[in-house]
Design an enzyme around this catalytic site. Structure first.
Site, mmCIF file in Angstrom:
data_model
loop_
_atom_site.group_PDB
_atom_site.id
_atom_site.type_symbol
_atom_site.label_atom_id
_atom_site.label_comp_id
_atom_site.label_asym_id
_atom_site.label_seq_id
_atom_site.Cartn_x
_atom_site.Cartn_y
_atom_site.Cartn_z
ATOM 1 C CD1 TRP A 9 -69.412 40.999 -23.755
ATOM 2 C CD2 TRP A 9 -69.466 39.457 -22.150
ATOM 3 N NE1 TRP A 9 -68.641 41.455 -22.715
ATOM 4 C CE2 TRP A 9 -68.649 40.533 -21.722
ATOM 5 C CE3 TRP A 9 -69.648 38.360 -21.297
ATOM 6 C CZ2 TRP A 9 -68.014 40.542 -20.475
ATOM 7 C CZ3 TRP A 9 -69.016 38.369 -20.066
ATOM 8 C CH2 TRP A 9 -68.214 39.448 -19.666
ATOM 9 C CG ASP A 68 -75.979 40.956 -25.518
ATOM 10 O OD1 ASP A 68 -76.335 42.035 -25.020
ATOM 11 O OD2 ASP A 68 -75.068 40.237 -25.042
ATOM 12 C CE LYS A 102 -70.968 45.785 -20.223
ATOM 13 N NZ LYS A 102 -69.518 45.811 -19.995
#
Length: 356
Positions: free
Chosen positions: A102, A169, A193
């Protein structure tokens, strides 16, 4: 049979969140209407999103500190684009820490806007650790990192001091551990998540860092516009925001982030102790960088795979397979996963040891 959900995302949520969400779909606030059919501009839903935004800042300890909480669309992947659009100046420069898939995706998007420096990377080691000892230039428009890496099972235990805007993030470990969140100028996270169902994206941003790029930003990608419209520039993901609110309320009842952190630590320590003790298993991340949200491990002998898979599946465990790009196993230990479920997994690992 009780299921023990180790899915990496969409992930486990508290049972009371499912029950209250289900009731809201049938009849929201005794309106005689479903949550799915009311106007997002109705007083009833405006109250939901306002409480959710307020509760985010309260739990993170950021109330009254110049931050805004936004619920947007597009997942963390769209934030890979929105961050440089809103923070990288024309002919500017940003620095990124590359710690996983990511992070690499975020770097790819930033390169479309200007000079993007990879300050540290663990790619050559298959992202099994967090880079250290890297230098951060003072001329950056911002520094970007990813706090937890779901695929490779690593997590940043400390964050570097920077003389520029700090972006993180936190998709897979937000609300899971205590941090001084005021040290971050912008935090973003996909809800699915550790916060709620897929569909919403949380952005927490310090207002004073915005509007300094010299760029013309498209409306849907402009944080300042979303702030001005209070996350209502276009129709927000109503159900995902409502379920996220319920989850945030549940988290507050657990003692907030500090309360849930104690439980999360106990879960991770229990599982990692078995991984290290059991000669049939091996952790894949460097010990000092192991994630307390996503524990990744493999069998020392792949011939044991069908036996172990049968044991854990019969125990009611779900979602234990590792990411398709790396294989092995991944136990996602998100907030709502009870310690009991971790003990069940540990017992299956011991059962394999006794069987072979």
């Amino acid at each position: 049979m009780k299921k023990h959900n180790y899915s990496a995302g969409p992930c486990i949520l508290p049972q009371e969140v499912f029950e209250k969400s289900a009731q809201a779909i049938l009849d929201f606030n005794q309106m005689g209407l479903s949550l799915l059919e009311i106007s997002h501009r109705s007083d009833e839903f405006v109250a939901v999103i306002e409480e959710a935004r307020t509760l985010v800042l309260e739990l993170l300890g950021l109330q009254g500190k110049g931050y805004q909480a936004l619920f947007l669309h597009g997942g963390a992947s769209l934030e890979f684009l929105m961050v440089p659009y809103n923070l990288m100046k024309v002919n500017g420069k940003a620095g990124y820490l590359e710690t996983g898939t990511w992070a690499s995706g975020a770097i790819k998007e930033a390169k479309l806007f200007g000079e993007t420096l990879i300050l540290g990377s663990s790619k050559e080691a298959n992202f099994n650790h967090i880079p250290k000892g890297y230098e951060i230039p003072k001329s950056l428009d911002y520094f970007h990192c990813t706090s937890n890496n779901t695929i490779y099972g690593t997590q940043m235990k400390a964050f570097p001091e920077v003389d520029t805007v700090r972006v993180c993030d936190m998709s897979s470990d937000i609300f899971s551990r205590t941090l001084d969140f005021s040290k971050f100028d912008l935090i973003y996270a996909g809800a699915q998540k550790n916060m709620g169902p897929a569909g919403a994206t949380l952005v927490v941003v310090k207002e004073e860092i915005l509007g300094k790029t010299g760029r013309t930003i498209p409306s849907m990608l402009d944080y300042q516009l979303h702030i001005a419209k209070e996350s209502m520039y276009n129709t927000p993901p109503v159900f995902s925001i409502y379920a996220s609110l319920l989850n945030l309320q549940w988290l507050k009842k657990q003692g907030g982030i500090a309360g849930i952190e104690k439980i999360n630590n106990a879960k991770a320590e229990l599982l990692y102790a078995e991984i290290d003790r059991n000669p049939l298993f091996k952790g894949t991340a460097v010990k000092e960088d192991r994630s307390y949200m996503n524990a990744t491990f493999v069998l020392e002998n792949e011939a044991h795979t069908p036996i172990f898979d049968q044991i854990w599946e019969q125990a009611g465990i779900s979602g234990l397979k590792g990411h398709r790009s790396v294989g092995g196993y991944r136990a996602s230990l998100y907030n709502a996963l009870p310690l009991e479920s971790v003990q069940v997994l540990v017992d299956t690992m011991k059962a394999l040891e006794n069987k072979v």
